[in-house]
Design an enzyme around this catalytic site. Sequence first.
Site, mmCIF file in Angstrom:
data_model
loop_
_atom_site.group_PDB
_atom_site.id
_atom_site.type_symbol
_atom_site.label_atom_id
_atom_site.label_comp_id
_atom_site.label_asym_id
_atom_site.label_seq_id
_atom_site.Cartn_x
_atom_site.Cartn_y
_atom_site.Cartn_z
ATOM 1 N N GLU A 64 3.575 7.153 -4.628
ATOM 2 C CA GLU A 64 2.740 6.415 -5.579
ATOM 3 C C GLU A 64 2.013 7.324 -6.576
ATOM 4 O OE1 GLU A 64 1.567 2.539 -2.918
ATOM 5 O OE2 GLU A 64 0.382 4.333 -2.603
HETATM 6 C C1 TNX Z 1 1.406 2.082 0.544
HETATM 7 S S1 TNX Z 1 3.186 3.738 2.051
HETATM 8 C C2 TNX Z 1 0.919 3.375 0.592
HETATM 9 C C3 TNX Z 1 -0.436 3.627 1.097
HETATM 10 C C4 TNX Z 1 -1.144 2.351 1.447
HETATM 11 C C5 TNX Z 1 -0.192 1.407 2.124
HETATM 12 C C6 TNX Z 1 -0.829 0.159 2.625
HETATM 13 C C7 TNX Z 1 2.724 4.777 1.149
HETATM 14 C C8 TNX Z 1 3.497 5.978 1.217
HETATM 15 N N1 TNX Z 1 1.678 4.498 0.356
HETATM 16 O O1 TNX Z 1 -1.175 4.378 0.173
HETATM 17 O O2 TNX Z 1 -2.203 2.658 2.282
HETATM 18 O O3 TNX Z 1 0.842 1.081 1.229
HETATM 19 O O4 TNX Z 1 0.055 -0.607 3.373
#
Ligand code: TNX
Length: 537
Positions: free
Chosen positions: A343
């Site tokens: 992300e």
């Molecule tokens: C996605 S999974 C994210 C996290 C969040 C999560 C909540 C991932 C690698 N990144 O930053 O906490 O979703 O479900």
Amino acid sequence: MRRHHRTTPRPRTPRLPRLLGTLLLVASAGVLTAGSAPAASAAPVPLDRIIPAPAEVTPGATPYRITAGTRIRVDDDPEVRRVGEYLAGILRPSTGYPLPVTTTGAAGILLRLAPGPYGTEGYRLDSDASRVTLTAATPAGLFHAVQTLRQLLPPAVEKDTVQPGPWEVAGGTITDRPRYGYRGAMLDVARHFLTVDQVKRYIDQLALYKINTLHLHLSDDQGWRIAVGSWPRLATYGGSTQVGGGPGGHYTKDDYREIVRYASSRFLQVVPEIDMPGHTNAALASYAELNCDGVAPPLYTGTKVGFSSLCVPKDITYDFVDDVIREIAELTPGPYLHIGGDEAHSTSHEDYVAFMDRVQPLVARHGKTVIGWHQLTGATPAPGALAQYWGLDTTAPAEKEQVVRAAKNGTGLILSPADRIYLDMKYDKNTRLGLAWAGYVEVQRSYDWDPGTYLPGAPASAIKGVEAPMWTETLQASADLEYMAFPRLPGAAELGWSPASTHDWDTYKVRLAAQAPRWDALGITYHRSPQVPWPAL
Ligand code: TNX
């Protein structure tokens, strides 16, 4: 008699010998106990009624009974003795028996190391009227055998006060070894800080299901949770809050060493994660010079993602990353260091690739192997790196193809599909905790998939294992974690351990239901999913 593991599930016909064996076992146990103890509760747990399902089971006729005279006989080896003492520590409070751990005698519960077809974590359990013998090539294998033995005893064995018994182990043989070497669970200690004792409690729950890896998500926008001597404000300032604005917290180096030590006493490795270049607001708030504009943002206590980025063009960024990686690598005996990489919506693609090209060699320089979330496959994964896949069934084909292409080029994969084993997803619309961005994930959905065929096109040899992440935006108390983990965590553990040929929801849900009294005895909160035939309360 070794069974070959299959990578594709076989059609759902029960294996006849196993089924017959179980029937025989139940019948013979009934006959043996008739007229003595109360018949129903006295029938020992069938050898295949455990989680994860064992690879191979051959029932025998006569059970073994633990009595006041039972001894735990171990090889004269400090690690084997340690596993013997761990077993005694579980059995003594509930049985009330002394159960001395000795290196002499040929009856009782025997723990022995011997060469055999067990691999680094497999084991064999033989049980008859005079002894239960646990055999493995390694102490880790013996430890997993102890977890099997534990589940073969009545759930009351988990209590910490003396219980009536009897303490019988069904007769026969289990030969068992894991399908995958990486069987993980992740705790996000950044969104809400979790204490060392909370982490230890979770480690004990993981060990019961033969999970061998604890991934700690140690930094994120809302908090930095590990002391770094060369950049002290990361922990003291960056760790001073959390989601919702509470006091947060961080691990001192000694705290972290204690977690590593405790995990290793349960044969789990710790994988530390420092999430970069996104998810870094806590670091950016702690040191103005890490920001491209030289201005530190405020601490953040919300739950948005994708708004922060380390400053990719600045050299100081890599001094910072090098120091952090060096200090954390020094504290970590395991081979892996997770650098996040998910992300990074505030980092351009070009910058992301440049960042990963500079950071991955630093991880190697400090003697560790890179793990990254699967977005790392959009850059150039270092040789030997592992990518952790967290997509969904509905993830765009192009994104899946990028991961598959990396796997074909040698990048190993850890599977954490969010719409299957994200333990922070709600079970259904009424679940009071958790998130739902990946949909609702009820127990059957979390169990009913095959890691071997999940990403079509990925070579079977690229799949290193399975990990169940627990993100903590909505979770804080141990009871919260447990409510989300149970009953889904044992399913993730089984996907990582058991041969695909044992996979069957209809029999799994019965084994799962049988775990509930054990969770009750251990004080574990769990979700009574309507999909599982739980015993009445
Ligand atoms: C996605 S999974 C994210 C996290 C969040 C999560 C909540 C991932 C690698 N990144 O930053 O906490 O979703 O479900």
